[in-house]
Design a protein around this motif. Structure first.
Motif, short mmCIF file in Angstrom:
data_model
loop_
_atom_site.label_atom_id
_atom_site.label_comp_id
_atom_site.label_asym_id
_atom_site.label_seq_id
_atom_site.Cartn_x
_atom_site.Cartn_y
_atom_site.Cartn_z
N ARG A 191 -46.17 -0.37 -10.72
CA ARG A 191 -44.55 0.82 -11.31
C ARG A 191 -44.48 0.87 -12.48
O ARG A 191 -43.84 -0.50 -13.02
CB ARG A 191 -43.73 0.92 -10.16
N THR B 161 -44.48 7.18 1.35
CA THR B 161 -43.82 6.82 1.41
C THR B 161 -42.67 8.10 1.33
O THR B 161 -42.64 9.26 1.02
CB THR B 161 -43.03 6.37 -0.36
N LEU C 109 -45.78 5.64 -9.70
CA LEU C 109 -46.46 4.54 -9.35
C LEU C 109 -47.69 5.13 -8.50
O LEU C 109 -48.10 5.49 -8.74
CB LEU C 109 -45.70 4.18 -7.04
N ILE D 21 -41.68 -4.01 -0.47
CA ILE D 21 -40.05 -3.98 -1.20
C ILE D 21 -39.55 -2.42 -1.24
O ILE D 21 -40.71 -1.13 -0.71
CB ILE D 21 -41.38 -4.09 -2.71
N GLY D 22 -38.55 -2.69 -1.69
CA GLY D 22 -38.00 -1.22 -0.73
C GLY D 22 -38.13 0.05 -0.19
O GLY D 22 -38.26 1.04 0.19
N HIS E 160 -33.14 3.82 -1.09
CA HIS E 160 -32.26 2.95 -2.08
C HIS E 160 -33.02 4.68 -3.38
O HIS E 160 -33.84 5.55 -3.69
CB HIS E 160 -32.40 1.87 -2.67
N TRP F 270 -40.96 9.88 -9.69
CA TRP F 270 -40.38 10.15 -8.95
C TRP F 270 -38.90 10.30 -9.54
O TRP F 270 -38.80 9.11 -10.65
CB TRP F 270 -39.46 9.51 -7.46
N ASP G 28 -33.60 3.70 -7.75
CA ASP G 28 -33.63 2.07 -8.94
C ASP G 28 -32.62 2.40 -9.78
O ASP G 28 -32.05 2.81 -10.61
CB ASP G 28 -35.43 2.98 -8.97
N VAL H 113 -45.80 -3.50 -7.48
CA VAL H 113 -45.18 -3.46 -6.27
C VAL H 113 -46.42 -3.85 -4.17
O VAL H 113 -47.05 -3.34 -4.62
CB VAL H 113 -45.10 -2.12 -5.93
N HIS I 44 -35.74 7.11 -2.10
CA HIS I 44 -37.00 6.68 -1.17
C HIS I 44 -37.14 5.91 -0.65
O HIS I 44 -35.79 4.87 -0.78
CB HIS I 44 -37.71 6.95 -2.66
N MET J 46 -49.25 -1.25 -4.96
CA MET J 46 -48.60 -0.73 -6.56
C MET J 46 -48.60 -1.22 -7.41
O MET J 46 -47.87 -2.15 -6.94
CB MET J 46 -47.58 0.54 -5.61
N ARG K 268 -51.20 -4.30 0.37
CA ARG K 268 -50.85 -2.21 -0.02
C ARG K 268 -50.20 -3.01 -1.70
O ARG K 268 -49.52 -3.55 -1.29
CB ARG K 268 -49.48 -1.15 0.46
N ALA L 57 -39.83 2.57 0.95
CA ALA L 57 -41.33 3.01 1.48
C ALA L 57 -41.52 2.34 3.11
O ALA L 57 -40.81 1.57 3.49
CB ALA L 57 -41.48 1.56 0.54
C1 SIN Z 1 -40.27 1.13 -4.77
O1 SIN Z 1 -40.07 1.69 -5.73
O2 SIN Z 1 -38.74 1.32 -4.15
C2 SIN Z 1 -41.38 0.81 -3.66
C3 SIN Z 1 -42.14 2.50 -3.78
C4 SIN Z 1 -43.02 2.09 -2.61
O3 SIN Z 1 -43.70 1.30 -2.96
O4 SIN Z 1 -43.66 3.06 -2.47
#
Ligand code: SIN
Length: 289
Positions: free
Chosen positions: A269, A123, A111, A91-92, A96, A247, A98, A81, A254, A267, A265, A256
């Protein structure tokens, strides 16, 4: 381990565990219960390796390999991510849940913060227990008998919106031909761990109610999306080096935040396998059955 709530609706910080070294079966069981209760678990000061990250996914139900996100180099089970300083879209960045387009939707995601911007990039999470509980009895009764259709096609497929709306997600998403998933789930599910009713539609992947047209579905879905993101149902997670967030997709949405223009940034996942979701049934329905 101690669980300290971070808002009135969802989220808890968990202390007293080193995720890389101390994930015993007893702790996994306690974390599963905590996840079912709080929807979001936040761990601070962790040093989680890619092996440890995947081991965590395995411990909670198995690793679900994301079909559409670019994987971390050398680690096909870990999705990246990423947002680079020159990229505009994250992204995100919309509310939404997942993988709801899968018949057996993912349980949740883990994450791990790898590179953080100097500010922003938090987030938001929203409790779908709280969102359901706050509905009127009349709407609860109607929704408890309904199902909704979810799809991956409009988000990740060959006609996906990110290909035509000027967004710069193309290098980070891929495998468009594989976006053929459609699934029907109850609109209100009975959470497999907590047994609580949870609202299970989301702005990202739900396209209509089962047996309704898209046009007929839109106003009620829109109402539920606005209702579900009310501030009092949410918590906000600020990432620091060493933060890991786990989560539960069955209990939360969630989003972001994209408020760190000009900074990277990154991350990692890992998504955890789930199972088909049972419908919530009201007391009256249960009594009549
Ligand atoms: C995601 O998985 O929707 C992104 C979450 C994030 O980057 O905090």
């Amino acid at each position: 381990m101690d669980f300290t709530p971070i808002s009135g609706a969802c989220g808890a910080e968990v202390s007293g565990i080193d995720l890389e070294r101390e994930l015993t079966p007893e702790r996994v069981e306690a974390l599963q219960a905590g996840l079912g209760e709080y929807g979001v678990l936040v761990f601070r000061g962790q040093r989680v390796s890619p092996e440890g990250h995947l081991a965590m996914g395995e411990a909670f139900g198995g690793v679900n390999i994301n079909r559409f996100f670019k994987a971390v180099d050398g680690w096909p089970g870990i999705a990246e991510v990423r947002k680079e300083p020159e990229q505009k879209v994250n992204i995100g960045g919309e509310w939404h849940t997942d993988h709801t387009y899968d018949v057996e939707p993912a349980l949740g995601s883990i994450l791990v913060a790898r590179e953080l911007p100097p500010f922003g990039g938090d987030t938001l999470f929203s409790s779908m227990y709280a969102a359901y509980d706050a509905l009127s009895d009349g709407l609860k009764a109607m929704l408890s008998g309904m199902k909704a259709v979810h799809s991956s096609r409009h988000v990740f497929g060959t006609g996906a919106y990110y290909l035509t709306d000027g967004s710069d997600l193309a290098g980070r998403y891929g495998n468009r031909e594989a976006a053929t998933q459609d699934a029907v789930h109850p609109v209100v599910i009975r959470h497999p761990v907590s047994g609580r009713p949870s609202l299970y539609v989301n702005r990202g992947f739900t396209i209509r109610f089962d047996g309704w047209t898209v046009e007929e579905s839109r106003p009620l879905l829109q109402m539920l999306y606005e209702h579900g993101s009310r501030p009092e149902f949410t918590c906000r997670v600020r990432f620091e080096p060493g933060t890991v967030v786990f989560w539960d997709n069955r209990a939360t949405w969630h989003c972001a935040l994209n408020d760190y223009a000009g900074h990277r940034r990154l991350m990692h996942r890992v998504t955890v396998e789930g199972a088909p979701l049972p419908a919530w049934r009201l007391e009256a329905e249960r009594a009549a059955a």
